[in-house]
Design a protein around this motif. Structure first.
Motif, PDB file in Angstrom:
ATOM      1  N   HIS A 196       0.840  -1.198   0.000  1.00 52.40           N
ATOM      2  CA  HIS A 196       0.000   0.000   0.000  1.00 52.40           C
ATOM      3  C   HIS A 196       0.880   1.256   0.000  1.00 52.40           C
ATOM      4  O   HIS A 196       0.626   2.208  -0.744  1.00 52.40           O
ATOM      5  N   HIS A 197       1.883   1.223   0.823  1.00 49.81           N
ATOM      6  CA  HIS A 197       2.827   2.327   0.956  1.00 49.81           C
ATOM      7  C   HIS A 197       3.539   2.597  -0.367  1.00 49.81           C
ATOM      8  O   HIS A 197       3.708   3.754  -0.779  1.00 49.81           O
ATOM      9  N   THR A 198       3.956   1.559  -1.066  1.00 46.61           N
ATOM     10  CA  THR A 198       4.686   1.745  -2.317  1.00 46.61           C
ATOM     11  C   THR A 198       3.805   2.377  -3.383  1.00 46.61           C
ATOM     12  O   THR A 198       4.244   3.283  -4.107  1.00 46.61           O
ATOM     13  N   VAL A 199       2.569   1.933  -3.517  1.00 45.73           N
ATOM     14  CA  VAL A 199       1.678   2.540  -4.502  1.00 45.73           C
ATOM     15  C   VAL A 199       1.471   4.016  -4.172  1.00 45.73           C
ATOM     16  O   VAL A 199       1.439   4.869  -5.073  1.00 45.73           O
ATOM     17  N   ALA A 200       1.358   4.358  -2.896  1.00 49.63           N
ATOM     18  CA  ALA A 200       1.242   5.767  -2.508  1.00 49.63           C
ATOM     19  C   ALA A 200       2.478   6.548  -2.954  1.00 49.63           C
ATOM     20  O   ALA A 200       2.376   7.674  -3.461  1.00 49.63           O
ATOM     21  N   HIS A 201       3.660   5.957  -2.776  1.00 46.32           N
ATOM     22  CA  HIS A 201       4.889   6.609  -3.217  1.00 46.32           C
ATOM     23  C   HIS A 201       4.889   6.831  -4.732  1.00 46.32           C
ATOM     24  O   HIS A 201       5.278   7.898  -5.216  1.00 46.32           O
ATOM     25  N   VAL A 202       4.479   5.819  -5.481  1.00 43.70           N
ATOM     26  CA  VAL A 202       4.447   5.956  -6.939  1.00 43.70           C
ATOM     27  C   VAL A 202       3.564   7.126  -7.341  1.00 43.70           C
ATOM     28  O   VAL A 202       3.932   7.953  -8.196  1.00 43.70           O
ATOM     29  N   MET A 203       2.428   7.237  -6.721  1.00 42.97           N
ATOM     30  CA  MET A 203       1.493   8.300  -7.079  1.00 42.97           C
ATOM     31  C   MET A 203       2.006   9.673  -6.646  1.00 42.97           C
ATOM     32  O   MET A 203       1.752  10.678  -7.321  1.00 42.97           O
ATOM     33  N   GLU A 204       2.733   9.724  -5.560  1.00 40.70           N
ATOM     34  CA  GLU A 204       3.380  10.970  -5.145  1.00 40.70           C
ATOM     35  C   GLU A 204       4.459  11.374  -6.137  1.00 40.70           C
ATOM     36  O   GLU A 204       4.521  12.519  -6.593  1.00 40.70           O
TER      37      GLU A 204
END
Length: 440
Positions: A196-204
């Protein structure tokens, strides 16, 4: 001899203790559940169970908090006289390095160890997080890439290893693959922090704040429960999406609400609220007297020698709450570390101290001095560890300092650099407006 869920032999264990241990490892890997308490249960069930002690030590040492580091040292020493097999000896060696502040030496042990034991998820996570605080996330990608072909997709823990690889891909800039793998890992391990954290990073990093808020909302029931020990960091990512959209009041509301209520009294948890408040403050938002509480929360959790990343954030709170003497004491401790023979001495000397001095200059309005200090330090900024998104608070401060100093060339350069990757970002467009308004 009993085995864990990944098939490793466990010295001194009983079957009842292994059940608790496997639950603890899973909690540790997912960052979901009280892994320390579960490791304690395993130790109580089998007092000679070496990996139960070593697993607990990993849970403590990776927090990079002075108080927990002291506890970790005690646990490591409790494990030392126990009967240990080859795998367990490698864990003990790595942890011995870590509690002495030798992160690179610890990862060197784990890196070689994982070539022989590619299913060791405790070692994978220990190496991944430690590399993260050495600024070496590309090794997280490469180390997990070595192991993944040896796993079967239905093997216990496969989703965790895939999630590690996804995060390594993200920090290496391979955003499309990182998102695909992390979404797949999130399907395999819905409660895991990592994918979940990684997908948030990608979108950031790819300038997709609306997608980021949608991803957060769709999965909120999975990541926002009390069992998620690092949910404050997910709330921080959500607040960053609001910042990118210029919704500063919404970001501050998250600070006042779920971020404050879910942060824990350890260094890496406290950095989230501090970093958000510093960004909002630098944007000119009225943060009231919130800095006083931040400074109080930081007391005892960053000591000028455990972790540069934590010291930088603690200094932010001390500066903005008006505790100049605390900042001076912190810098004195950092200078002592820089003059010592510990592994982090060079990092404190060339990056940590200049950044804190640069933040102090920014705080007192000495903007040209802040620019000089932060501009020089940013070249090696990766060495403080953390993610691109976390380290950006330093570049954010530098860009604002350049504009306030009236240094048109520097301010324009930095604004355009930021806009190249996130052209829709409200703060980045603000940086450009302010830079363009500086007289030639």
């Amino acid at each position: 001899m009993t085995q864990d869920a990944q098939g490793h032999q466990l010295s001194g264990a009983t079957q009842a203790a292994v059940t608790a241990y496997d639950a603890a490892v899973r909690a540790f890997n997912l960052v979901h559940g009280d892994a320390i308490a579960m490791f304690d249960t395993a130790c109580e069930a089998a007092p000679d169970f070496a990996m139960a002690y070593l697993g607990k030590a990993w849970g403590l040492v990776l927090a990079n908090d002075p108080g927990l580091m002291t506890r970790a040292k005690t646990v490591v020493e409790a494990a030392r006289p126990l009967r240990l097999n080859e795998r367990e000896q490698a864990h003990l060696a790595a942890l011995t390095h870590l509690v002495q502040g030798a992160r690179a030496a610890a990862v060197a042990v784990l890196d070689r160890h994982l070539m022989r034991y590619p299913f060791d998820l405790v070692a994978h996570q220990g190496a991944a997080v430690t590399d993260g605080f050495l600024g070496r996330f590309h090794w997280v990608r490469d180390r997990s890439a070595r192991a993944l072909p040896l796993w079967s997709k239905d093997q216990s823990g496969y989703g965790t290893l895939l999630a590690f690889h996804g995060f390594g891909l993200e920090e290496a800039g391979d955003y499309a693959r990182a998102e695909d793998e992390s979404r797949a890992a999130a399907e395999l391990e819905p409660l895991s922090f990592w994918p979940h954290h990684t997908v948030a990073h990608v979108m950031e990093m790819t300038g997709r704040p609306e997608d980021g808020l949608g991803w957060m909302a769709a999965r909120e029931a999975l990541w926002s429960t009390p069992s998620h020990l690092n949910q404050v960091h997910i709330w921080w990512h959500r607040a960053l999406f609001h910042l990118e959209l210029g919704q500063y009041d919404a970001a501050l509301a998250l600070y006042d609400g779920p971020m404050r209520s879910t942060q824990r009294p350890v260094a890496l948890s406290l950095t989230n609220a501090t970093a958000l408040l510093w960004r909002l403050d630098a944007l000119g938002c009225d943060v009231g007297d919130r800095w006083r509480e931040e400074a109080t929360l930081w007391e005892g959790h960053a000591d000028g020698k455990c972790l540069v990343f934590a010291d930088i954030h603690a200094a932010m709170a001390e500066l903005r709450s008006g505790e100049a003497s605390a900042v001076e004491r912190r810098l004195e401790a950092m200078r002592e570390t820089a003059a010592s023979a510990v592994e982090a001495a060079g990092l404190y000397r060339t990056v940590g101290i200049p950044i804190v001095e640069g933040l102090a200059a920014f705080h007192r309005g000495a903007y040209p001095e802040a620019v000089e200090l932060l501009l020089l330090a940013r070249v090696d900024l990766w060495q403080i560890g953390g993610s691109h998104a976390q380290r950006d608070v330093v570049n954010w401060t530098l860009t604002e300092a350049a504009a306030r100093a009236g240094q048109r060339g520097v301010a324009l350069s930095l604004a355009h650099e930021r806009l190249a990757t996130r052209p829709r970002s409200a703060p980045n467009r603000r940086f450009l407006r302010h830079a363009e308004a500086i007289a030639r």
